[in-house]
Scaffold this motif. Structure first.
Motif, PDB file in Angstrom:
ATOM      1  N   ARG A   1       0.111 -11.639  11.621  1.00 17.67           N
ATOM      2  CA  ARG A   1       1.007 -10.790  10.843  1.00 17.67           C
ATOM      3  C   ARG A   1       1.710 -11.614   9.770  1.00 17.67           C
ATOM      4  NH1 ARG A   1       4.185  -6.404  13.788  1.00 17.67           N
ATOM      5  NH2 ARG A   1       2.048  -6.344  14.314  1.00 17.67           N
TER       6      ARG A   1
ATOM      7  N   ASN B   1      -1.811  -3.101   2.765  1.00 19.39           N
ATOM      8  CA  ASN B   1      -2.651  -3.457   3.902  1.00 19.39           C
ATOM      9  C   ASN B   1      -4.121  -3.146   3.647  1.00 19.39           C
ATOM     10  OD1 ASN B   1      -1.404  -4.720   6.355  1.00 19.39           O
ATOM     11  ND2 ASN B   1       0.125  -3.162   5.861  1.00 19.39           N
TER      12      ASN B   1
ATOM     13  N   HIS C   1      -1.964  -8.048   9.724  1.00 19.91           N
ATOM     14  CA  HIS C   1      -1.203  -6.912   9.207  1.00 19.91           C
ATOM     15  C   HIS C   1      -0.072  -7.439   8.319  1.00 19.91           C
ATOM     16  CE1 HIS C   1       0.777  -3.010   9.129  1.00 19.91           C
ATOM     17  NE2 HIS C   1       1.902  -3.636   9.387  1.00 19.91           N
TER      18      HIS C   1
END
Length: 130
Positions: free
Chosen positions: A25, A42, A58
């Motif tokens: 992330r 994204n 992400h």
């Protein structure tokens, strides 16, 4: 789609900070004037990050407000909307400050499947008693 250029800049910063480690992330602050959304960034990031340390990562997006000063009434305010009007008088004759930032705040690494040593006692020195 301007998100691809922004996603490329994020990927470059992520790869530098990750130093070869897998990333799960990335938390990014983006100014409101960049007009990006989390789903859009994204999608672009997923398209360009294949084969990199950030593949399948992400991007968590935090929108940074733009500061506005009305030229008509002098009122100042902030907004996360890129096309806002003066909160005081409703005029559109405003000066903006900021809102075009792009900052990689943090990354979260993917967990390693095996870390040698005893995590409770390991002080970083793998050499045993002499």
């Amino acid at each position: 789609m301007h998100e691809f250029g922004i996603a490329e800049a994020i990927l470059i910063a992520v790869e530098k900070r990750a130093d070869g480690r897998r990333v799960r992330r990335a938390r990014v602050h983006a100014g409101a004037l960049l007009r990006v959304t989390e789903p859009g960034i994204n999608q672009a990031f997923s398209s360009i990050s294949g084969g990199s340390v950030a593949e399948d990562a992400h991007v968590e997006l935090v929108i940074v407000p733009v500061r506005m000063t009305c030229r008509s009434c002098g009122s100042t305010s902030t907004s996360v909307e890129p096309f806002a009007v003066c909160a005081g008088c409703g005029d559109t004759d405003i000066d903006t400050e900021g809102g075009d930032d792009l900052l990689l705040e943090s990354i979260q690494m993917a967990e390693a499947s095996h870390v040698p040593g005893n995590s409770r006692r390991d002080r970083g020195n793998p050499v045993g008693p002499s």
